[in-house]
Structures are given as structure tokens and as C-alpha cells.
Design a protein around this motif. Structure first.
Motif, PDB file in Angstrom:
ATOM      1  N   TRP A   1       0.855  -1.186   0.000  1.00 50.23           N
ATOM      2  CA  TRP A   1       0.000   0.000   0.000  1.00 50.23           C
ATOM      3  C   TRP A   1       0.896   1.242   0.000  1.00 50.23           C
ATOM      4  O   TRP A   1       1.806   1.349   0.805  1.00 50.23           O
ATOM      5  CB  TRP A   1      -0.886   0.032   1.263  1.00 50.23           C
ATOM      6  N   ILE A   2       0.614   2.183  -0.929  1.00 52.68           N
ATOM      7  CA  ILE A   2       1.403   3.418  -0.997  1.00 52.68           C
ATOM      8  C   ILE A   2       0.504   4.568  -0.550  1.00 52.68           C
ATOM      9  O   ILE A   2      -0.633   4.694  -1.023  1.00 52.68           O
ATOM     10  CB  ILE A   2       1.866   3.674  -2.444  1.00 52.68           C
ATOM     11  N   LYS A   3       1.005   5.395   0.361  1.00 52.76           N
ATOM     12  CA  LYS A   3       0.181   6.511   0.846  1.00 52.76           C
ATOM     13  C   LYS A   3       0.035   7.557  -0.263  1.00 52.76           C
ATOM     14  O   LYS A   3       1.015   7.979  -0.865  1.00 52.76           O
ATOM     15  CB  LYS A   3       0.822   7.152   2.082  1.00 52.76           C
ATOM     16  N   ILE A   4      -1.217   7.944  -0.523  1.00 54.09           N
ATOM     17  CA  ILE A   4      -1.419   8.933  -1.584  1.00 54.09           C
ATOM     18  C   ILE A   4      -1.934  10.258  -1.027  1.00 54.09           C
ATOM     19  O   ILE A   4      -2.313  11.139  -1.781  1.00 54.09           O
ATOM     20  CB  ILE A   4      -2.394   8.412  -2.678  1.00 54.09           C
ATOM     21  N   GLY A   5      -1.974  10.408   0.304  1.00 54.28           N
ATOM     22  CA  GLY A   5      -2.342  11.731   0.809  1.00 54.28           C
ATOM     23  C   GLY A   5      -3.138  11.689   2.089  1.00 54.28           C
ATOM     24  O   GLY A   5      -3.596  10.632   2.539  1.00 54.28           O
ATOM     25  N   ASP A   6      -3.281  12.877   2.690  1.00 58.74           N
ATOM     26  CA  ASP A   6      -4.115  13.038   3.879  1.00 58.74           C
ATOM     27  C   ASP A   6      -5.453  13.592   3.445  1.00 58.74           C
ATOM     28  O   ASP A   6      -5.512  14.494   2.607  1.00 58.74           O
ATOM     29  CB  ASP A   6      -3.468  14.035   4.847  1.00 58.74           C
ATOM     30  N   VAL A   7      -6.526  13.049   4.049  1.00 52.90           N
ATOM     31  CA  VAL A   7      -7.852  13.549   3.700  1.00 52.90           C
ATOM     32  C   VAL A   7      -8.184  14.655   4.696  1.00 52.90           C
ATOM     33  O   VAL A   7      -8.181  14.431   5.907  1.00 52.90           O
ATOM     34  CB  VAL A   7      -8.888  12.415   3.776  1.00 52.90           C
ATOM     35  N   VAL A   8      -8.438  15.859   4.191  1.00 51.56           N
ATOM     36  CA  VAL A   8      -8.688  16.982   5.094  1.00 51.56           C
ATOM     37  C   VAL A   8     -10.159  17.335   5.068  1.00 51.56           C
ATOM     38  O   VAL A   8     -10.820  17.198   4.048  1.00 51.56           O
ATOM     39  CB  VAL A   8      -7.841  18.204   4.688  1.00 51.56           C
ATOM     40  N   GLY A   9     -10.680  17.795   6.229  1.00 50.48           N
ATOM     41  CA  GLY A   9     -12.123  18.089   6.342  1.00 50.48           C
ATOM     42  C   GLY A   9     -12.573  18.992   5.225  1.00 50.48           C
ATOM     43  O   GLY A   9     -13.490  18.700   4.488  1.00 50.48           O
ATOM     44  N   SER A  10     -11.882  20.117   5.100  1.00 51.73           N
ATOM     45  CA  SER A  10     -12.184  20.977   3.974  1.00 51.73           C
ATOM     46  C   SER A  10     -10.839  21.522   3.596  1.00 51.73           C
ATOM     47  O   SER A  10     -10.061  21.904   4.462  1.00 51.73           O
ATOM     48  CB  SER A  10     -13.112  22.098   4.397  1.00 51.73           C
ATOM     49  N   SER A  11     -10.574  21.535   2.332  1.00 52.90           N
ATOM     50  CA  SER A  11      -9.211  21.852   1.932  1.00 52.90           C
ATOM     51  C   SER A  11      -8.863  23.290   2.261  1.00 52.90           C
ATOM     52  O   SER A  11      -7.719  23.684   2.184  1.00 52.90           O
ATOM     53  CB  SER A  11      -9.060  21.648   0.444  1.00 52.90           C
TER      54      SER A  11
END
Length: 797
Positions: free
Chosen positions: A375-385
Motif C-alpha cells: 500500500w502506498i500513501k497517496i495523501g491526507d484527507v482533510v475536512g475541507s481543503s
């Protein structure tokens, strides 16, 4: 561990250079293995592979646009430019043409009224451009040859097909159109949102991608063969691998996807929201451009794969990206239901599969890589960018991109209005146009302008062009006569019955040229061995329809006058006046037609369409007389005169009227006034006349061919390339349907006249595929003039 198998694409290199979004890419012809990129930073850059073959070097940076550059294509080599040329299109409405070794444009093509967002090149130096002004244009060297009108919204994608004369356009009106010789042949419907990209698979098939997140494969004949799903947001570009049907796509879901045998076999995520463009190089490597301004190249080749450090740097960049859940790229996310890090111990089931986990209250996104088994990390999910709307002009309004689209409520109860705005626009002008367009009170001007400035935090660049062009004008051109409902009352057919007057049944004679009259075949005997000289073209004078039988025409006029209603009935004096007009214009008498005669004729030609044909025939004969020509074609009355004739060129109208109206138009060319009028109204007249191609009457076909020939004679003298392009398009379209050899002969003479002494016109005729259309006439045995004329034309092509 990097498995060498599985043919997965991995990073080859990341290229920084552009200061903003990379919006267009195309593989270059020179230097070998290179490519060209264009960007919102207003430049185009040429990249060449460096000696070690991992990276690319920027050869030079080209500037010529005063606004964003949005598309690019290569024009193939010619004798003049053996390394080919580079064409770029921009938001400044222009197309710049560059040589490969000069940073300044060779020339600039102006003509579009809005952003040029797509370009495609064909054989023989032709270039096709698509624009937000809803039109596509065909250019040859530095001139616009024809404009393709028919779409009702921005044209986002254009492609010239391998078969000559065929072109495709894809639009924000959700349709794709196929054009042949400049006319729309077919419309493909199926996409549910703006069509954004097109790619050619073969002479018979092509692909399209759209904002509906689907790719479709089509047959030129019209049917959709397959729909491919995989992307979760707008798909911006599509590019085909050389020599096969596999392809790659990029889009607004931060990904590049590789498709083989109809399946998405690999998904590569990028640390940028919008992956605007891609192209495939000859060696199969894929180049992509994105909203972070970086160009990245991916390869299957182990030799060309990036070093471990570079790979790690790319992964780190990816893992730090912020993913806004509102874009829907990862589906609906409910943070409370997400598993923890242990979830990553289970392997994925397919390449590109995404998995969300929650770690210390933070949501992270991972993607499964089959080739690496992890599994490769593709980013952090932010509440609202927290991103402002300044996300590379991605807000779409009416099929076009803007930096902002505001919703304005003028009063509580009323509707709200959408106000699209680019930071390059003048806030006051935008506010003014917005109020105009929506019929709102001009006193709101200060308020709206201030609203724009407050909400864009003063992010305005000085307006480069203060012209605001509305994408909705230019559609739905006024075509005279198209709305006149034809009342087809079953009336006696003027083409039957012995001894009845039949309009134009006799053959028409033309003054012999050079000993042999090619129009009637009369003239000197020639032995087959004699060297045939080209007596056919370029033709210098108009061909007219002179055959007349005044007694029959007047007899028919009187007979029909008997059945006319009171308001139309002519008196005995009127009939004598018209008889006098006929004798003055048909015989070489020294008298001139009087104003009274012409007024009477005008009343007669405005009769109802089921009885008007004898009056039209008098008009056809008398318009050859200089006085009559001057009267009807001069500045004063010419508009009603043309509107009257075009009204009869209605495909649902009566054949006798269609025929005589075409012949009258041909005869207008005898005098200066008539030629001037015919040339001024060329676009309207040709657009309406070409509808007559569907007639099954050979005399109508001959008249249509003659009209084209008379235009060719005029165009040969003035050398108007746009006019020649329209004429060539008509010849090519009419050739497809006409059987009659006299009509074919006249079209061949028209063609020869148009391309004589004009290399541009020759190139254009070739790019429309006219040469392959006419080859079959080179072997016609009778009449010999068809074969001879055809061979002379082919010699020029």
C-alpha cells in the motif's frame, strides 16, 4: 523490492520549469524522443531527452501569447520547414506558430473570438482549431480556410482523421460532430456532460473522454462500441499508444490511468488535484502535466526508471498531499466508521484500489500497487481543503472554465444569477456585462464590481483584452427562406403535357472557346493522337442560361394569370409591358427596359409559389440585360432581390422554382453589379444553394454546378482563399451525389479554375480528398470533355 515483471509504469523523472499549471502536451518530431509542453504561465517549452536517457532538458522556452496557453500540436515537416512547426492556442484567442529553434512566433493566427483550447494538424499543412466561441476553424499556412459552425457551446476537442477531408469536434454541448469537407455529416450523442478529449484509433474508430467520467469508443458510422468507466471525476485528456488500441487518460481525480484491452490495468495517483494532459512518446513512455506545474514522465522500462531517491521523493510528495473529500474522488467518507492502520495488513485485490484509514484522528488515503505488493500513501484527507476557488480555473459555467463563478442574489424573493469571472477580467466590465445580460438595473454596477473585488481579494491582473465576447452569439445564423413554410398544394405538374411550356428543357448554348465548345461538344474534329490542349480552365467568363421561347413563356403567364387571385392578377396592360420587357431583353435591340417594366416584373415574381415560375423565367432572361442587372443588384434593392431568390431554394419547394432561381443567380454574373452582389452575399447564397444537391433533377444539378463555376471564375480573379475554400467544400459535397455528366463536367471546370495558379488552393483541395473523388471521371468515354478536363485537373493535384 521492485518486481521487474507485470509491465507496470513507474516514475522516470519529474521536470520543473513551468511556473503554473501545465495545460497541454504533445510528442515532438524534433528532437527525436522529445515533447512540447504549454502552460498557464503563458509559455511553451520544448524538451529533449538527455544523453543518459532518464531525464529531459528544456531546449527553449517560447513566448507569444498574452494570456494562458491551453493547447499545442505539431505541424508535420514540409519542404519549407523540414523539422515541422509547433502550434499553440491560448486564452488570448490567438494561435501562435513557432519553428523548433526560435522562441518567438513565426506568425500568429487571429480569427477566433474566445479561448482556443484544442489543435490538431493534418496532411498538406492544414491545422484544425477548436474554441470556446463554439466554432472550429481550418487553417492553411497563415489563413483561415473555413469555419465549422453547428455546436451550441464551447468546442473542447478537435481531431483531423486519417481519411482526407474528415474532421471531428467534441463540445461542451455534450456531442461530437463529424465534418466532411467543412460540412457536418453526423452528430454522436451519448456523453452526459462536456466532451473534453478525442483520440484516433484508426480510419474507422475513435475514442472520446468527458466530464461525465467516462471514455467511449465510437465507429465513424455513428455507433458507440464501448463505454469505459474508472475515473471518479472529469476526464481531461486521452492519448493512444502507438500501433495499438490501448490508451491512457488523465483527469480531475488526481490520477493517470492506463487502459489495456479495455480494462484499466494501472492507476497512478499524482500530488495534484487536476491532471490536465498526457501524451505517449514513441517508446511508450507517458508524459503528464498537472495543476502543480510539474511535468512527470512514467516508463515501463527498467533502464529508464528513476533512481530510488527520486522514487522516494515522489512518494513523499504524494503522501503529503491533501485530499478534499468534497471532490468525491474517494467516494463518500464517514471518518467515524474508518478502520485503523491494521487494515493495511490485508493486501489489496486490484491495482489502484484505494483504502482509507484513521490514525490519531487523521484520515489517510492509500493505494494498492500490484507490482510492488504494498500500500502506498497517496495523501491526507482533510475536512475541507480550505482552498480558495483559485484552483486553476476549474469552475465550469456553461461549458467553460472560470477562476470563479459567483452566485448573486439581487433581491430576497427573485432568482439568483450566476456570475462567471476570471482574474484576468476587468471587474467593472464584467459587472456591466452581467447586468446587461440579465436585464438588471444598471445602478447595481458599483455594488457588483465591489463584490467581485472583495471576493477575489484583489487578485486581478491587468486586463489584457477588454473585449467580452458572448459564447451565445454566433449560433443560429439567419438563413433567408429557411422558415418560409412551403404550401405544397397538389397542382398541375409543369413538367408534363405536350406542347406545354417547360422551364429550361432545351439545352443551353455557350459561345465556343478555342475552336471546340466544351459545353455543347460542337466544334472542330480532333484526332485522338493530337495533343489535347487545356481549353477548359481557368475559365474567364460566367456561364449563363440563355435559351428562351418568349411565346411559350408569355402563354403560360397569361394562363396562370387567369387562375391568380384578385390581389395578384395582372391587367392586360401589365401583360403587354412584360411582353415588351422580354422582347427588349431577349433580342439585341437598342431599347432599354423601363422602370415601369421592372416594377411590373417585380410584382409578378412575388406571385404565390405554385404559379410564379413563368415570371421567374422572365427574370432569369432579363437579368442578363445591364439595365435590369444594375436595377436588381445595385445597393438600393439588392437585399430583397437575394431574399426573394433564396426563398425558392427551399428543399421542400417546387422544382421549377428551384431550377429557375438557380439559373437567375447564374445569370446575375454577366454584369459588374451582379458579380459584386453575388460575391458580397456568397456565404448566404452558397449555404442555401447547396441544399439543392438532394434534388433528383439533373437540370437542377447542372444549374447548381454552373453557379459554383461562376463563383470559381470570380474567385480566380480576386484570389480570396476563404471564398475558394467554401467553393471547394461545395464542389466536394456536390460531387458525392451528382450523377449527370454535364453537371460533373462543370464542377471539374470550376475545380480547375479555383486551383489554377494557386498553391494554397491546391493544398486545400488535396486535404479535402478531392483528387480521390474525381479519379473515376478520368476514364469516362463519352462525352470526351469530362475525361480530358478531369485529367487536366488531376495534373494539378
Amino acid at each position: 523490492a521492485m518486481a521487474g515483471e507485470g509491465g507496470a509504469y513507474r516514475l522516470r523523472c519529474s521536470l520543473a520549469g513551468h511556473g503554473q499549471d501545465v495545460r497541454g502536451l504533445t510528442r515532438g518530431l524534433f528532437p527525436q524522443g522529445g515533447f512540447v509542453s504549454v502552460s498557464r504561465d503563458r509559455t511553451a517549452r520544448l524538451w529533449a531527452p538527455d544523453g543518459l536517457n532518464r531525464r529531459f532538458t528544456e531546449m527553449h522556452c517560447m513566448s507569444g501569447h498574452s494570456n494562458f496557453v491551453s493547447c499545442v500540436c505539431i505541424i508535420p515537416p514540409s519542404d519549407l520547414y523540414p523539422r515541422g512547426l509547433i502550434a499553440t492556442g491560448g486564452n488570448d484567442h490567438n494561435i501562435c506558430i513557432f519553428t523548433v529553434d526560435n522562441p518567438a512566433p513565426l506568425y500568429i493566427l487571429k480569427g477566433h473570438k474566445n479561448t482556443v483550447c484544442s489543435l490538431s494538424s493534418g496532411k498538406f499543412g492544414t491545422l484544425l482549431s477548436g474554441s470556446w466561441d463554439t466554432t472550429a476553424k481550418v487553417w492553411l499556412s497563415d489563413r483561415c480556410m473555413m469555419t465549422l459552425q453547428g455546436h451550441t457551446a464551447a468546442i473542447w476537442a478537435v481531431k483531423i482523421l486519417p481519411e482526407q477531408g474528415l474532421m471531428l469536434t467534441g463540445s461542451a454541448d455534450k456531442t461530437i460532430k463529424l465534418w466532411k469537407a467543412g460540412r457536418c455529416e453526423r452528430t454522436f450523442t451519448g456523453h452526459e456532460d462536456c466532451v473534453r478529449g478525442l483520440a484516433i484509433l484508426s480510419e474507422m474508430e475513435f475514442l472520446s473522454c468527458a466530464n461525465d467520467a467516462s471514455v467511449r469508443r465510437w465507429q465513424i458510422s455513428g455507433e458507440c462500441l464501448q463505454v469505459y468507466y474508472g475515473h471518479t471525476n472529469y476526464i481531461y485528456s486521452i492519448s493512444v499508444f502507438p500501433q495499438c488500441k490501448d490508451f491512457v487518460t488523465t483527469g480531475e481525480d488526481r490520477s493517470l490511468r492506463i487502459w489495456k484491452q479495455g480494462e484499466c490495468v494501472q492507476t497512478i495517483r499524482l500530488p495534484a488535484q487536476s491532471v490536465w494532459c498526457c501524451c505517449v512518446l514513441d517508446n511508450g513512455d507517458i508524459v503528464v502535466g498537472a495543476s502543480d506545474g510539474i511535468i512527470r514522465v512514467f516508463t515501463e522500462s527498467l533502464e529508464r526508471t528513476a533512481s530510488a531517491e527520486e522514487m522516494q521523493a515522489f512518494e513523499n510528495e504524494l503522501s503529503q498531499a491533501s485530499i478534499d473529500p468534497k471532490t468525491g474522488d474517494l467516494g463518500d467518507i464517514n471518518a467515524d466508521d474508518l478502520p485503523g492502520r491494521e487494515h493495511l495488513k490485508e493486501p489489496g485485490t486490484r491495482d489502484g484500489q484505494t483504502r482509507l484509514i484513521k490514525d490519531n484522528g487523521k484520515v489517510e488515503a492509500y493505494q494498492w500497487s500490484v507490482s510492488e505488493g504494498r500500500w502506498i500513501k497517496i495523501g491526507d484527507v482533510v475536512g475541507s481543503s480550505g482552498a480558495t476557488q483559485q484552483t486553476s480555473g476549474k469552475v465550469l459555467f456553461e461549458g467553460k472554465e472560470y477562476d470563479y463563478v459567483f452566485t448573486i442574489d439581487v433581491n430576497e424573493s427573485g432568482p439568483s444569477y450566476k456570475l462567471p469571472y476570471n482574474i484576468t477580467d476587468d471587474p467593472w466590465l464584467t459587472a456591466y456585462n452581467f447586468l446587461q445580460k440579465n436585464d438588471l438595473n444598471p445602478m447595481f454596477l458599483d455594488q457588483v464590481a465591489k463584490f467581485i473585488m472583495d471576493n477575489t481579494k484583489g487578485q486581478t491582473l491587468l486586463s489584457t483584452s477588454a473585449q467580452f465576447s458572448d459564447p451565445f452569439t454566433g449560433a443560429g445564423r439567419y438563413v433567408p427562406g429557411s422558415s418560409s413554410g412551403s404550401s405544397s398544394i397538389p397542382a398541375a405538374d409543369p413538367f408534363t403535357g405536350a406542347g406545354r411550356y417547360v422551364p429550361g428543357s432545351a439545352s443551353n448554348a455557350v459561345a465556343p472557346v478555342g475552336g471546340v465548345d466544351p459545353y455543347t461538344g460542337m466544334g472542330a474534329y480532333q484526332s485522338a493522337a493530337a495533343e489535347v490542349e487545356n481549353i477548359y480552365f481557368p475559365k474567364k467568363d460566367a456561364v449563363t442560361f440563355d435559351q428562351a421561347n418568349p411565346t411559350q413563356i408569355l402563354g403560360k403567364l397569361k394562363e396562370l394569370n387567369g387562375s391568380a387571385t384578385e390581389e395578384h392578377k395582372l391587367t392586360e396592360d401589365d401583360l403587354i409591358t412584360l411582353e415588351k420587357l422580354l422582347s427588349v431583353t431577349c433580342n439585341t435591340s437598342s431599347e432599354t427596359p423601363t422602370a415601369q417594366q421592372l416594377q411590373t416584373l417585380w410584382r409578378a415574381v412575388n406571385w404565390p409559389e405554385d404559379i410564379v415560375f413563368p415570371a421567374l423565367d422572365i427574370l432569369r432572361l432579363s437579368v442578363r440585360h445591364p439595365t435590369v442587372n444594375e436595377n436588381f443588384c445595385s445597393e438600393k434593392d439588392h437585399v430583397q432581390f437575394i431574399v426573394l431568390l433564396l426563398k425558392f431554394l427551399n428543399p421542400k419547394g417546387k422544382q421549377a422554382n428551384q431550377l429557375l432561381a438557380l439559373r437567375a443567380l447564374c445569370n446575375c454574373f454577366v454584369s459588374q453589379a451582379g458579380q459584386k452582389l453575388m460575391m458580397e452575399q456568397r456565404d448566404e447564397i452558397m449555404t442555401q444553394a447547396i441544399e439543392m444537391k438532394s434534388s433528383n433533377n439533373k437540370n437542377i444539378h447542372i444549374a447548381l454546378a454552373t453557379l459554383t463555376l461562376n463563383y470559381a471564375v470570380c474567385l480566380h480573379k480576386v484570389n480570396n482563399i476563404e471564398g475558394k475554400a467554401q467553393c471547394l467544400s461545395v464542389i466536394s459535397t456536390v460531387m458525392e451525389v451528382v450523377q449527370d455528366l454535364e453537371a460533373i463536367f462543370r464542377l471539374l471546370v470550376a475545380l480547375g479554375t479555383l486551383i489554377s495558379d494557386d498553391t494554397n488552393a491546391v493544398q486545400l483541395a488535396k486535404s479535402l480528398g478531392v483528387d480521390s473523388q474525381i479519379k473515376k471521371y478520368a476514364s469516362v468515354s463519352e462525352p470526351a470533355k469530362v475525361k480530358e478536363c478531369c485529367r487536366f485537373v488531376l495534373n494539378l493535384l
